[in-house]
Design a protein around this motif. Sequence first.
Motif, PDB file in Angstrom:
ATOM      1  N   ARG A  25       9.405  27.004 -21.283  1.00  0.00           N
ATOM      2  CA  ARG A  25       9.880  26.636 -19.979  1.00  0.00           C
ATOM      3  C   ARG A  25      10.159  27.812 -18.958  1.00  0.00           C
ATOM      4  NH1 ARG A  25      15.561  24.934 -22.301  1.00  0.00           N
ATOM      5  NH2 ARG A  25      15.127  26.812 -23.431  1.00  0.00           N
ATOM      6  N   ASP A  28      14.589  29.875 -15.522  1.00  0.00           N
ATOM      7  CA  ASP A  28      15.967  29.553 -15.036  1.00  0.00           C
ATOM      8  C   ASP A  28      16.184  28.425 -16.226  1.00  0.00           C
ATOM      9  OD1 ASP A  28      13.777  27.753 -13.988  1.00  0.00           O
ATOM     10  OD2 ASP A  28      15.229  26.884 -12.723  1.00  0.00           O
ATOM     11  N   GLU A  29      15.289  27.607 -16.752  1.00  0.00           N
ATOM     12  CA  GLU A  29      15.626  26.600 -17.714  1.00  0.00           C
ATOM     13  C   GLU A  29      16.256  27.234 -19.061  1.00  0.00           C
ATOM     14  OE1 GLU A  29      12.721  23.110 -17.655  1.00  0.00           O
ATOM     15  OE2 GLU A  29      11.469  24.734 -17.253  1.00  0.00           O
ATOM     16  N   CYS A  63       9.426  23.550 -25.377  1.00  0.00           N
ATOM     17  CA  CYS A  63       9.620  23.358 -24.015  1.00  0.00           C
ATOM     18  C   CYS A  63      10.798  22.237 -23.903  1.00  0.00           C
ATOM     19  CB  CYS A  63       8.450  22.832 -23.290  1.00  0.00           C
ATOM     20  SG  CYS A  63       8.056  21.040 -23.560  1.00  0.00           S
ATOM     21  N   ARG A  64      11.124  21.631 -22.746  1.00  0.00           N
ATOM     22  CA  ARG A  64      12.179  20.900 -22.503  1.00  0.00           C
ATOM     23  C   ARG A  64      11.917  19.716 -23.471  1.00  0.00           C
ATOM     24  NH1 ARG A  64      12.553  16.735 -19.357  1.00  0.00           N
ATOM     25  NH2 ARG A  64      14.415  15.842 -18.891  1.00  0.00           N
TER      26      ARG A  64
END
Length: 98
Positions: A25, A28-29, A63-64
Motif C-alpha cells: 500500500r 499514507d495508507e 495490500c488493502r
Amino acid sequence: MKQITATEVQNMLKSGSALNIIDVREVDEVAGGKVPGAVNIPLGLIQFKMNELDKNKEYIIVCRSGGRSGMAAQVLESYGYNVTNMIGGMMSWAGEME
C-alpha cells in the motif's frame, strides 16, 4: 499464485513464526496501521526495490483488499521470488496492528 488468508497469517504470527511480510500500500495508507513486522514497499516501487529482497526467502504480500498485492506477487513471482498473496488484504485483518 499461492494464496493465504489473513487468519492464517495471524495464527502464524501468534505461534511465533518469523514471517517476511511486504505491504504494497501507499505510505499514507500504511500510516493507519499495518501487520506487525511488515515492510512497506509501495506497488509502484516494487520493481525498483526487488533487488533488496532475497530469492531464498518466502514473502507474504499484503495490500488493502488483495488486488494490488496480487499484482505485486505476480511481478515478483515472474522474477523468481517465492511469494504468497494475502487474500482479502487489510480489510480482512482482525489482528493487532502497528
